[in-house]
Motif scaffolding. Structure first.
Motif, PDB file in Angstrom:
ATOM      1  N   LEU A  26       0.842  -1.189   0.000  1.00  0.00           N
ATOM      2  CA  LEU A  26       0.000   0.000   0.000  1.00  0.00           C
ATOM      3  C   LEU A  26       0.879   1.241   0.000  1.00  0.00           C
ATOM      4  CD1 LEU A  26      -3.060   0.692   0.161  1.00  0.00           C
ATOM      5  CD2 LEU A  26      -2.742   0.951   2.625  1.00  0.00           C
ATOM      6  N   GLN A  27       0.668   2.121  -0.982  1.00  0.00           N
ATOM      7  CA  GLN A  27       1.454   3.353  -1.057  1.00  0.00           C
ATOM      8  C   GLN A  27       0.954   4.370  -0.029  1.00  0.00           C
ATOM      9  OE1 GLN A  27       4.202   3.599  -3.294  1.00  0.00           O
ATOM     10  NE2 GLN A  27       3.684   1.408  -3.290  1.00  0.00           N
ATOM     11  N   SER A  28       1.783   5.359   0.262  1.00  0.00           N
ATOM     12  CA  SER A  28       1.493   6.292   1.360  1.00  0.00           C
ATOM     13  C   SER A  28       0.213   7.097   1.144  1.00  0.00           C
ATOM     14  CB  SER A  28       2.675   7.244   1.562  1.00  0.00           C
ATOM     15  OG  SER A  28       2.895   8.013   0.382  1.00  0.00           O
ATOM     16  N   HIS A  29      -0.170   7.333  -0.129  1.00  0.00           N
ATOM     17  CA  HIS A  29      -1.345   8.150  -0.446  1.00  0.00           C
ATOM     18  C   HIS A  29      -2.565   7.299  -0.784  1.00  0.00           C
ATOM     19  CE1 HIS A  29       0.925   7.253  -4.087  1.00  0.00           C
ATOM     20  NE2 HIS A  29      -0.236   7.256  -4.718  1.00  0.00           N
ATOM     21  N   GLU A  30      -2.465   5.984  -0.618  1.00  0.00           N
ATOM     22  CA  GLU A  30      -3.527   5.072  -1.038  1.00  0.00           C
ATOM     23  C   GLU A  30      -4.342   4.561   0.138  1.00  0.00           C
ATOM     24  OE1 GLU A  30      -1.950   2.865  -5.072  1.00  0.00           O
ATOM     25  OE2 GLU A  30      -1.392   1.991  -3.137  1.00  0.00           O
ATOM     26  N   GLU A  74       0.380   5.877   4.902  1.00  0.00           N
ATOM     27  CA  GLU A  74       0.945   6.727   5.956  1.00  0.00           C
ATOM     28  C   GLU A  74       0.449   8.170   5.882  1.00  0.00           C
ATOM     29  OE1 GLU A  74       5.147   6.455   5.697  1.00  0.00           O
ATOM     30  OE2 GLU A  74       5.242   4.342   6.305  1.00  0.00           O
ATOM     31  N   GLU A  75       0.172   8.669   4.685  1.00  0.00           N
ATOM     32  CA  GLU A  75      -0.230  10.065   4.529  1.00  0.00           C
ATOM     33  C   GLU A  75      -1.744  10.260   4.573  1.00  0.00           C
ATOM     34  OE1 GLU A  75       1.429  11.586   0.925  1.00  0.00           O
ATOM     35  OE2 GLU A  75       3.454  10.875   1.385  1.00  0.00           O
ATOM     36  N   VAL A  76      -2.490   9.196   4.775  1.00  0.00           N
ATOM     37  CA  VAL A  76      -3.950   9.256   4.711  1.00  0.00           C
ATOM     38  C   VAL A  76      -4.541   9.374   6.106  1.00  0.00           C
ATOM     39  CG1 VAL A  76      -6.046   8.045   3.989  1.00  0.00           C
ATOM     40  CG2 VAL A  76      -3.978   7.920   2.589  1.00  0.00           C
ATOM     41  N   ASP A  77      -5.543  10.251   6.258  1.00  0.00           N
ATOM     42  CA  ASP A  77      -6.238  10.442   7.526  1.00  0.00           C
ATOM     43  C   ASP A  77      -6.868   9.124   7.968  1.00  0.00           C
ATOM     44  OD1 ASP A  77      -7.983  11.165   9.611  1.00  0.00           O
ATOM     45  OD2 ASP A  77      -8.442  13.103   8.705  1.00  0.00           O
ATOM     46  N   LYS A  78      -6.555   8.716   9.194  1.00  0.00           N
ATOM     47  CA  LYS A  78      -7.060   7.439   9.699  1.00  0.00           C
ATOM     48  C   LYS A  78      -8.572   7.442   9.928  1.00  0.00           C
ATOM     49  CE  LYS A  78      -2.852   5.524  11.686  1.00  0.00           C
ATOM     50  NZ  LYS A  78      -1.982   6.353  10.828  1.00  0.00           N
ATOM     51  N   ASP A  79      -9.198   8.619   9.841  1.00  0.00           N
ATOM     52  CA  ASP A  79     -10.657   8.673   9.962  1.00  0.00           C
ATOM     53  C   ASP A  79     -11.352   7.908   8.835  1.00  0.00           C
ATOM     54  OD1 ASP A  79     -10.534  10.135  12.259  1.00  0.00           O
ATOM     55  OD2 ASP A  79     -10.978  12.071  11.330  1.00  0.00           O
ATOM     56  N   TRP A  80     -10.633   7.642   7.733  1.00  0.00           N
ATOM     57  CA  TRP A  80     -11.223   6.884   6.640  1.00  0.00           C
ATOM     58  C   TRP A  80     -11.435   5.410   7.020  1.00  0.00           C
ATOM     59  CZ3 TRP A  80     -13.658   8.426   2.484  1.00  0.00           C
ATOM     60  CH2 TRP A  80     -13.398   9.683   1.942  1.00  0.00           C
ATOM     61  N   LEU A  81     -10.691   4.912   7.981  1.00  0.00           N
ATOM     62  CA  LEU A  81     -10.794   3.497   8.343  1.00  0.00           C
ATOM     63  C   LEU A  81     -12.218   3.148   8.770  1.00  0.00           C
ATOM     64  CD1 LEU A  81      -7.451   3.024  10.309  1.00  0.00           C
ATOM     65  CD2 LEU A  81      -8.103   1.840   8.191  1.00  0.00           C
ATOM     66  N   GLY A  82     -12.745   2.074   8.183  1.00  0.00           N
ATOM     67  CA  GLY A  82     -14.069   1.600   8.531  1.00  0.00           C
ATOM     68  C   GLY A  82     -15.209   2.302   7.826  1.00  0.00           C
ATOM     69  N   ASP A 122      -5.976   5.833  -4.822  1.00  0.00           N
ATOM     70  CA  ASP A 122      -5.663   7.075  -4.123  1.00  0.00           C
ATOM     71  C   ASP A 122      -6.866   7.491  -3.284  1.00  0.00           C
ATOM     72  OD1 ASP A 122      -3.288   7.001  -5.448  1.00  0.00           O
ATOM     73  OD2 ASP A 122      -3.691   8.720  -6.752  1.00  0.00           O
ATOM     74  N   VAL A 123      -6.613   8.051  -2.119  1.00  0.00           N
ATOM     75  CA  VAL A 123      -7.703   8.409  -1.211  1.00  0.00           C
ATOM     76  C   VAL A 123      -8.641   9.433  -1.826  1.00  0.00           C
ATOM     77  CG1 VAL A 123      -6.393  10.245  -0.039  1.00  0.00           C
ATOM     78  CG2 VAL A 123      -8.248   9.049   1.173  1.00  0.00           C
ATOM     79  N   ASP A 124      -8.138  10.255  -2.749  1.00  0.00           N
ATOM     80  CA  ASP A 124      -9.016  11.270  -3.344  1.00  0.00           C
ATOM     81  C   ASP A 124     -10.000  10.679  -4.353  1.00  0.00           C
ATOM     82  OD1 ASP A 124      -7.412  10.792  -5.554  1.00  0.00           O
ATOM     83  OD2 ASP A 124      -6.619  12.827  -5.688  1.00  0.00           O
TER      84      ASP A 124
END
Length: 335
Positions: A26-30, A74-82, A122-124
């Motif tokens: 998993l990449q840092s922005h993914e 690593e660069e993604v807000d952990k609020d996305w989890l779940g 990518d998270v976006d």
């Protein structure tokens, strides 16, 4: 970590196969999304048939998907989890709302797509799943829903009271364009080759439907409607002269495909004299995607789903799509 996935394999008789695939790091922005449902699109079938540009064996097909975020870079807000999410399949649109960039790509070729147990994007590319939709319904939305939204609202500039014709009702984009137009207050008409598909459109609120296999369908449509302010089409080919004939002066034809190929002729005199517009369109920008999700959430629009099959029977789903008999989206249940 391995997962089940549907990959392109032109060395097999059917062009695709279910395989065990290794997930890359998993990449840092993914984010890694555990997919609960995915949906088929015509481009998946074109890839299977080897008719899509730059196809590569081993790529996981699928552009539509919905699921739950299971891991973040690593660069993604952990609020996305779940969180329950849907995926925007349009990558690298660029900054110009009018047209996609030269780097524009659609998830599922050349990058791995959603017909798998997991997808990493990518998270976006994520938005929250509309709360009124199940995972199966949400998976049916992204590609077709976005294409219809841009065609109808951005290019078509549809307004309440206008008369709109959506061709080829039964496919994913056409069913969304029909529903969007009705909710927007337009008088929506459809055409199709199947009576049951026309009946479904009428059930959704369409004013009338026409069987395009009939030689006189254009005359029938013009007689009943008086002509159309806006036509949404994906076929083109030798249907273009009839569609141009159906537009009222100042009308617009927006097309998002050319499944019947290039038109054999163009009635240029009618186009310029009646001040007509012929406008091409594709999926849509990130702004279009956000606006589309807001719209379907506010209006509680429900995708028309033809059928749902487990990933193990995805080849059956492709067979159904290849013969064109479905009404609405074909969904694959994954987890």
């Amino acid at each position: 970590m391995t997962m089940k996935a549907l990959v392109l394999d032109q060395n097999t008789s059917f062009g695709i196969k279910l395989s065990e695939v290794e997930l890359p790091a998993l990449q840092s922005h993914e984010v890694r999304v555990k997919l609960y449902a995915a949906a088929l699109n015509r481009r998946d079938e074109w890839c299977r048939q080897g008719r899509y540009p730059n196809i590569q064996n081993g790529v996981i097909l699928g552009s539509d998907g919905a699921g739950i975020v299971e891991a973040v870079g690593e660069e993604v807000d952990k609020d996305w989890l779940g969180k329950e999410v849907i995926i925007n399949a349009a990558n690298h649109w660029g900054e110009n709302q009018k047209v996609q960039s030269g780097e524009f790509q659609i998830l599922g070729m050349p990058k791995n797509g959603t017909l798998a147990e997991y997808v990493q994007v990518d998270v976006d590319r994520l938005l929250s799943k509309p709360s009124h939709m199940s995972f199966e319904e949400a998976a049916a939305l992204p590609l077709a829903g976005l294409t219809a939204y841009r065609a109808l609202f951005y290019h078509g500039q549809v307004k309440a009271g206008q008369k709109v014709l959506v061709t080829g009702f039964g496919g994913g984009v056409a069913q969304f364009a029909t529903q969007y137009g009705i909710v927007a207050g337009a008088e929506v008409y459809v055409n199709s080759s199947k009576e049951d598909k026309i009946n479904k459109a009428l059930e959704l609120g369409a004013k009338a439907g026409f069987d395009y296999r009939k030689e006189a369908w254009v005359e029938e449509a013009k007689s009943i409607s008086g002509g159309f302010d806006l036509i949404i089409d994906s076929a083109m080919g030798d249907t273009l002269p009839g569609l141009i004939n159906l537009l009222v002066p100042g009308g617009k034809l927006v097309f998002y495909g050319a499944t019947l190929g290039n038109p054999p002729m163009l009635d240029a005199r009618r186009v310029f004299w009646n001040q007509l517009t012929i406008q091409g369109t594709t999926m849509g920008s990130d702004q279009d995607f956000r606006d589309m999700v807001d719209f379907v959430t506010k209006e509680s629009i429900q995708p028309v789903i033809d059928s749902v099959r487990p990933l193990e029977k995805v080849l059956e789903a492709f067979e159904l799509m290849s013969n064109g008999s479905q009404t609405g989206k074909i969904v694959v249940k994954i987890n």
